[in-house]
Structures are given as structure tokens and as C-alpha cells.
Scaffold this active site. Sequence first.
Site: not given
Length: 657
Positions: A623-624
Site C-alpha cells: 500500500t505504501c
Amino acid sequence: GASGGGGEVAEPGRDSAGNTNPSVVLPAGWEERQDANGRTYYVNHIARTTQWQHPGITEEGAAVTSLFEPPGDSEGEGETNRSDRQQYNRRNHMSVDENQRTARNSVSENSSVMENLHNLSLGGEAPPASGGSGHRSRTQSESDTTDAGQQARRQTSQTGPGGKQTPNNLNIEGLPSGWTMQVAPNGRVFFIDHISKKTTWVDPRNSRPSPLPSQSNVPNRRHQDDLGPLPEGWEERVHTDGRIFFIDHNTRITQWEDPRISNPQIAGQAVPYSRDYKRKYEYLKQQLKKPSNVPNKIEIKVRRNTILEDSYRQVHSIPSNKVDTLKTKLWIEFDGEVGLDYGGVAREWFYLLSKEMFNPYYGLFEYSATDNYTLQINPMSGVCNEDHLLYFKFIGRVAGMAVYHGKLLDGFFIRPFYKMMLGKSIELKDMESVDTEYFNSLIWIKENDPSELELAFQVDEENFGQTVSIELRPGGKETRVTNENKDEYIQLVIEWRFINRVRKQMDQFLAGFNELVPLNLIKIFDEGELELLMCGIGSIDVKDWKGNTVYKGDYHPNHIVIQWYWRVVLSFSNEMRSRLLQFVTGTSRVPMNGFKELYGSNGPQLFTIEKWGSPTNYPRAHTCFNRLDLPPYESYQQLRDKLIKAIEGSEGFAGVD
């Protein structure tokens, strides 16, 4: 140059019967190939022609005859007689005008297209050779006049002088003299005029073109994957490597991209969602019954320029024992505006009010560390507003009203916020999309021995320019982090980062929310579904999404796995697309100006798909980095099944973070 498929450059020659003649060497610029029936033909890359005869051998002193196409597959193996070969050529290569010859020669510049003409399982125009944006592989004028017949002859024996009979299932009644019918490899009927030696899609009996074939022969097609009809004049076919391509008969071009991706209202049934969010929502609505002994409606009058203050004054002033009045019909009036509220004005009120409530300018919420559109509670909200706890209870009431009345809030929160609402424990992976620096540090501690770092059970927090040390547990300053107690340290850091700093604010928010929607009722949802319940599904433009996606590894826009992936996305309902986006980026929220402004941990970061793992793996998300690690699956169905399982059970699969 030549590419792919039919055969290798051969030094030995072959005679007209296909027998190897080792004494004759191919001239420079020539290549020997095999057609689908094993017959040998020769490609002249200098003149861009093909022929049956070995260029170094003449038969009976005659000149070598060149052809405009590689040989067909239906007859003539072992022909040694020149007149027989000429008769074969006349039957397989109907007369074409000079324009068509020019077009055909220009097409043969790409030898992979020549191979596609032999190998396409469904026949017809071949897609661009590699990138989808290369030169056109075919023109419609060719396919309408000659190619349909030539391709059909590769799979069905044709009629003609000395040929086989028309298939029995075709109605030849009423055909003019000299005409026959055949079926192209893609299932479409075409007509052969043996007098003028031409083929056409148009039925000479009624001057109407034969209907396009159904798409039931496209592999991996299932009922729930049906995207609805193609636009008028378009046809779908399958390349030899399994990739689907599309033919626009209106403009006479082929392309890899599905034309339905440009249709904002894609037709067809969406993929059924196994977790049945809709059923959960209907159950919740059944439990939220209208109270008795309350007025029929509640009037709320506000001014647009002071909507937060006006709404706070009226909603918060209602005592807890009369909060059921907020469950009655909402009648919203904007000052100076005349209108009847049948839902639209209330929807606008929730939209405008939530924009103000969540505006970081008021200090109650702040944007998370990795992007500028997901929200978290500001731990320093008390400094900005002395009545901040009262405001958080008011915001909780408004959020409860939105859920109760089926309205949406314009704000998307970090995943730990929704987990706190559900009473779920917050895990290390939840930190990745919120604070990458902390996440990476804790991952290192988890995977290594932290003794050498000489860490203590305390954290440093910056408070108005001053660094303040906070103990994570009593005596934390004197307690060193070791390999034995590091898991406890990590958990305490997570609780401090997401829970302890905002506990008072969150308790007030939940108290206000619980007055309208009991917290035990929302526990049937997971944190992703709760976001959809409160904030709704953002309108996701798949074309914009696809146009702002980058690929890593061996993947590229026209890779077969990528084509399958976007076809899966197209077949998804809007809800499932949001869940996919949430799975990869941490939120179902699309930035205001589309996917081109998607943010990652280090600033702008486009949606990324990277080749990873093996077909036995599930897709995993980072997700980052807004990155989806997508294994090279072996079929469309395998990709779809694995992707859905990863989305629906991401917490249960190792490697999904």
C-alpha cells in the site's frame, strides 16, 4: 526482417515436391519456412514476396513464380507439375486489384503478421505485432475481399473447379450460377464468386452482409464476465497466444484495448460478490427501525458559509434522551433558498458539512503522513479547539445520522480508524500506508535482534518544536528492547501511534455514533466494508485507472496477463473495483483529479503492477507504493479467482501487506 513461427532459415533447398535438395543453397535475403500443413515455401525479404519454388531451382527452365501470400493449407501436397501448381494458385489466390496488392505487400513488411495469417485460431485480421500502437496488421478491404476466403480455406475445404463441396449445413438455395458458400474460421459465412474469382461477406441473393459470429468461441468466457455487446461494427477475436484483440470494421483497424472501456455505462452482469455486502447492508437497515413517539420530521436550518457552526449548534443541542428525533425525516433548509427536501438537499447537507468537519483547518482531523486525501484524528486537536471533545461527539452523531438515513460522508479515513470503530486490534501492516518510516523501522526490529540499537520502551514525540519522551509502559525508560520482548515493544508502539494518542477523541466520536447506530450492529462489516458504508463508493473510471498505471518486471500494457487483469477489472462491479483499489492503495478513495494524482509514501506514485511469484501464489499488495505484485497466471480464470480471494481475505494470506 523475419520473425517467429513458420520455420528456420535453411541452407538446403527443396524441390517442388517438398523433398530436400542439399546441393542447392538459398540466396542471400531468402528464408525457408513451413506452413501449417508442413509444406515448404520461401520468403524473399528483399522483394517482400513468397513462393513455392526454391529460388535456386527452376523447373523445366521456367522462371520462378512468386505469390502474394504464403501457401494455404487445403490442397496440393506433393504437386510436382507446374500447371497443377498454377491451377492451385489460381484457386487459393483470387484476383485482386492493384490497390489491394499494394496493401498486401505493405502488410508483409512485418513477417510476424505473415505468421499470424497462418496461425490465428479464429482467423481474420491480426492485432498489432507487439505494442498495440504499431502499424496496422490488416485492412478491412483485404478481409472483405480476399482474406476471409483464404483463411477459411486453411480450415475448411473450399469449393471451386475440382474442389470439395459446400458444407451441408449451409443453405445454398437460390445462389447464382458460379457462386458457393463457405464458413470462415471465426464462424462467419462468406461467399465465393468463381467466375470473377472474388470473395465477399455480402450474400448475392439479398445484398446483405452475413451476420457477425457470436463470441461464444472466445476462451475463458463465463456468464458473469459478459461485458455486454461490443459497439456497432466491432468484432472480438483471439490471437494465437491467447490474447484477445478487437477489430473495428468501421475504421478498418485492429487494437488490443477493449472498446467498451470507453463506455461509462458498461453493460452486462457484474461478478457476484461472495461476501455479500449488499445483504449485510439490508440486514443493518432492517435493524435500524424508525422510533415511535417522535415528530414526523426534524428541521435543520443552516447558512452555507457557516454550515459547521449552525449544524453543531442544532444537532449537538439535542439531549441524549431525545436523540431519536435525529432518526426522523430530515428537513434541511439553506438560508435564503426555497426548496423542498425530498432527499437531495439532505444529501448536499451531509456532503458540505462533512467537508467542513474533516477540514484540517479546524484542527480536528489531519491528513495522514503518506498522502493528502486520507484522514486521521489530530492528536493535538485540544490545542486547536477547547471544545474539541464536544465536536467529536457531534461528528459521531452526524456520521451515525448518515449511516441511519443512507447518506454518505465526503471523507475517507485511514484503515486503523475503521478498525477502532469495529473494536478490532490494529496490526503492524496497518501502519504501512500511514507512516512508512515507523513501519520500516518496526519491520527491521521484528526481523532482527534490536539489542544493539539500545532502544527503551519509550517514544519521542514532537510537541510545538520540542521533543517529548513518552513511556510506553511504567518504567519504560529503564527497560531495554531485546530480542525476547521486541514483539511487546512493537505492539505498544502501534497502540501509542493509533490508539492512545487519540483515545479521548475516538471515545467521544463512538459515543455520538452509537446514539444513532449501535456499534454492535456494524460489527458484521469488516473495515473495508465499513468505509464503503460510511463514505460510499467513489466513481472509478477504469480507463483513467488503466491510463495511469505503470508496469514493472516483464509486464507491459499488451502482456496477456495484463490484458486478463484489466478484463477482470472491467467485469467487476463498482463495489469490487473499490475493494481492489482499497486492497492495493489502502483506500477506495480516488484523488480529486483522478489516478494521475495517486500518492504513495514518497509523494506522487502511480498505480503499479509488477510481475512476481509463481501461478500458485496469490496477488499481494504494497500500500505504501500503490503496487500490486501479480503472479504470471496461466489463464484468465485462474487470475480472476486468485485476485478475488486475495481481495476478500487479504488478512489471511501471508505476504499481503
